[in-house]
Design an enzyme around this catalytic site. Structure first.
Site, mmCIF file in Angstrom:
data_model
loop_
_atom_site.group_PDB
_atom_site.id
_atom_site.type_symbol
_atom_site.label_atom_id
_atom_site.label_comp_id
_atom_site.label_asym_id
_atom_site.label_seq_id
_atom_site.Cartn_x
_atom_site.Cartn_y
_atom_site.Cartn_z
ATOM 1 N N ASP A 188 9.345 2.664 -0.240
ATOM 2 C CA ASP A 188 8.307 3.385 0.503
ATOM 3 C C ASP A 188 8.510 3.038 1.986
ATOM 4 O O ASP A 188 8.064 1.987 2.445
ATOM 5 C CB ASP A 188 6.918 2.972 0.004
ATOM 6 C CG ASP A 188 5.823 3.646 0.817
ATOM 7 O OD1 ASP A 188 4.639 3.474 0.472
ATOM 8 O OD2 ASP A 188 6.141 4.339 1.811
ATOM 9 N N LYS B 111 4.737 9.362 9.022
ATOM 10 C CA LYS B 111 4.511 8.825 10.375
ATOM 11 C C LYS B 111 5.543 9.306 11.410
ATOM 12 O O LYS B 111 5.427 10.402 11.946
ATOM 13 C CB LYS B 111 4.465 7.298 10.297
ATOM 14 C CG LYS B 111 3.280 6.774 9.442
ATOM 15 C CD LYS B 111 3.263 5.271 9.374
ATOM 16 C CE LYS B 111 2.298 4.777 8.303
ATOM 17 N NZ LYS B 111 0.922 4.665 8.784
ATOM 18 N N TYR C 116 0.857 -1.188 0.000
ATOM 19 C CA TYR C 116 0.000 0.000 0.000
ATOM 20 C C TYR C 116 0.890 1.234 0.000
ATOM 21 O O TYR C 116 1.822 1.328 0.802
ATOM 22 C CB TYR C 116 -0.888 -0.018 1.245
ATOM 23 C CG TYR C 116 -1.788 1.191 1.422
ATOM 24 C CD1 TYR C 116 -1.581 2.065 2.490
ATOM 25 C CD2 TYR C 116 -2.838 1.456 0.554
ATOM 26 C CE1 TYR C 116 -2.407 3.172 2.678
ATOM 27 C CE2 TYR C 116 -3.679 2.553 0.740
ATOM 28 C CZ TYR C 116 -3.455 3.401 1.803
ATOM 29 O OH TYR C 116 -4.260 4.495 1.989
HETATM 30 P P1 KE4 Z 1 -0.853 8.218 4.811
HETATM 31 O O1 KE4 Z 1 -1.406 8.942 3.605
HETATM 32 O O2 KE4 Z 1 -1.911 7.372 5.495
HETATM 33 O O3 KE4 Z 1 -0.118 9.160 5.776
HETATM 34 O O4 KE4 Z 1 0.282 7.223 4.317
HETATM 35 C C1 KE4 Z 1 -0.018 6.291 3.311
HETATM 36 C C2 KE4 Z 1 0.970 5.139 3.389
HETATM 37 C C3 KE4 Z 1 1.961 5.048 2.440
HETATM 38 N N1 KE4 Z 1 2.885 4.049 2.478
HETATM 39 C C4 KE4 Z 1 2.856 3.115 3.463
HETATM 40 C C5 KE4 Z 1 3.886 2.029 3.475
HETATM 41 C C6 KE4 Z 1 1.860 3.168 4.473
HETATM 42 O O5 KE4 Z 1 1.839 2.228 5.437
HETATM 43 C C7 KE4 Z 1 0.893 4.197 4.433
HETATM 44 C C8 KE4 Z 1 -0.225 4.299 5.457
HETATM 45 N N2 KE4 Z 1 -0.318 3.230 6.377
HETATM 46 C C9 KE4 Z 1 -1.633 2.940 6.893
HETATM 47 C C10 KE4 Z 1 -1.494 1.739 7.810
HETATM 48 N N3 KE4 Z 1 -1.586 0.543 7.093
HETATM 49 C C11 KE4 Z 1 -2.247 4.111 7.577
HETATM 50 C C12 KE4 Z 1 -3.480 3.780 8.395
HETATM 51 C C13 KE4 Z 1 -4.735 4.242 7.711
HETATM 52 O O6 KE4 Z 1 -4.849 4.105 6.465
HETATM 53 O O7 KE4 Z 1 -5.615 4.743 8.460
#
Ligand code: KE4
Length: 431
Positions: free
Chosen positions: A243, A271, A148
């Site tokens: 990523d 994060k 993701y």
């Molecule tokens: P954000 O747009 O949620 O800040 O980041 C996206 C993203 C990009 N790349 C990786 C490897 C990530 O894990 C994420 C976001 N992680 C999720 C948890 N699986 C955020 C939690 C959520 O979607 O509420």
């Protein structure tokens, strides 16, 4: 914790939320759709713990999905923010704090010679894809099933996290034209990547991956996988992008690329570097980053990018992580937790596999091994849901999906791990 868990106020608030926000949440995974049952409405967090609006306390292994690596609401972060607040919340102009955090990221992350801050991991991944294409003049990209990279259209192809949780391999509203250039391969499958390069000569801008997967559950790279991708991308004139939004400053101070000794061309972060405030970043080789406006022609912008509050929280968080012994401690307590969970599963007769690296861990209810998303999907999702609920009712807050990873923090103690394992034994005995 007394059973049954009293969640009256959570139920009231969540019922009202569903009338005014889609699914009652501002991010799908929080709705507990994958595990079922009443989502918990948080009231406050501190250290390794969270309290819900009914006054129940939990040992928290989500940690706001990664940022709370030093423990929630760390007093030094809070105090730094209080000071910064006095000077205003947003400037929309250059400020010294951006220089300071940029220098820290550049000093820490092997691939990063120059960095641009944005406001989320999604924004970082959207921007880095545009940069990959701008630099190479090519359009196609390779991603891996179950990985993701935020909710950008071109990434929502066999994505992980909430998409996997909700079973939306291709979300409606994503134009086919946008996803055609997105090629996918199974994680840990170098041959499949080699084949894609062969079938698309000189057309692939780059390969983007979670160097340790957290969004299909916890899946580490097989030996040689990252090294193989480094070689394949170089041989084909394509870029390698890690990523590290989730793994950055969590797996090691310099991320997976430091721990595994494989340096990509570009890296995305998020994060942890915001210490709990909205932040993202992308960075890498100077010759590539110099293409980003206004230094170069590739446009990307953001009103709150580099804002003083997120910079302050990020700087203080990284300062705390620089202290000697940080990652040894995270590895020690998380290894105890992960090994304990696997041992208890075995003793209580459940097929399970999983593991941990530093402060990131995962558990699948399948004998495994789990090398990719297809393997992960063989897990007993119904059993995971019962396990999640059983742990929750006894004060242990785990990620509400099999397709997520777990996170510890510097605030988690040996006693917290012992307590968690004692509860896990009780729950697994009754699954
Ligand atoms: P954000 O747009 O949620 O800040 O980041 C996206 C993203 C990009 N790349 C990786 C490897 C990530 O894990 C994420 C976001 N992680 C999720 C948890 N699986 C955020 C939690 C959520 O979607 O509420």
């Amino acid at each position: 914790m007394t059973l049954p868990l009293i969640t009256t106020k959570s139920e009231e608030i969540f019922a009202a939320a569903q009338k005014i926000m889609p699914g009652g949440v501002n991010s799908p995974v929080r709705a507990f759709k994958s595990v079922g049952g009443q989502p918990i409405v948080f009231d406050r967090v501190q250290g390794a713990y969270a309290w819900d609006v009914d006054g129940n306390q939990y040992i928290d292994y989500v940690g706001s999905w990664g940022p709370a690596i030093c423990g929630h609401a760390h007093p030094e972060v809070i105090n730094a923010l209080k000071e910064a607040l006095e000077k205003g919340t947003s400037f929309g102009a250059p400020c010294l704090l951006e220089n300071i955090l940029a220098e820290m990221v550049i000093d820490a992350v092997p691939s990063v010679e120059m960095v641009r801050f944005v406001n989320s991991g999604t924004e970082a991944c959207l921007s880095v894809l545009r940069l990959m294409r701008a630099f190479t003049g090519r359009e196609k990209l390779i991603k891996f099933e179950g990985c993701y990279h935020g909710h950008g259209d071109m990434f929502l192809v066999k994505a992980g996290s909430g998409v996997a949780t909700l079973g939306l391999p291709d979300s409606p509203g994503v134009p086919k034209a946008v996803t055609i250039p997105t090629l996918t391969a199974p994680y840990n499958d170098l041959e499949a990547v080699k084949q894609l390069f062969k079938e698309n000569p000189n057309e692939i801008a780059g390969v983007i991956l979670e160097p340790i997967v957290g969004n299909a559950g916890f899946i580490p790279p097989d030996g040689g996988f990252l090294e193989g991708l480094r070689l394949l991308t170089r041989e084909n004139g394509a870029l390698l992008v890690f990523d590290e939004v989730m793994t950055g400053f969590r797996i090691a101070y310099g991320g997976v690329q430091e721990k595994f000794g494989v340096t990509p061309d570009l890296t995305t972060l998020g994060k942890v570097i915001g210490g709990g405030l909205p932040v993202g970043a992308y960075g890498g080789r100077r010759d590539i980053m110099s293409m980003v406006a206004p230094a170069g022609p590739m446009y990307q912008a953001g009103t709150l990018s580099g804002n003083p509050l997120a910079m302050t929280a990020g700087i203080k968080t990284l300062e705390l992580l620089q202290k000697p012994g940080t990652y040894e401690y995270l590895d020690k307590i998380t290894k105890k937790l992960s090994n304990g969970l696997l041992q208890i599963a075995k003793e209580t007769g459940h097929a399970a596999c999983g593991g941990q690296i530093s402060g990131m861990f995962g558990l699948f209810f399948t004998s495994g091994p789990v090398h990719n998303y297809e393997d992960a999907k063989k897990s007993d999702l119904a059993k995971f849901s019962r396990f999640h609920r059983g742990m929750l009712e006894r004060g242990i807050y785990l990620a509400p999906s099999q397709f997520e990873a777990g996170f510890t923090s510097l605030a988690h103690t040996d006693e917290d791990i012992d307590q968690t394992l004692a509860v896990a034994r009780e729950v697994m005995s009754s699954l």
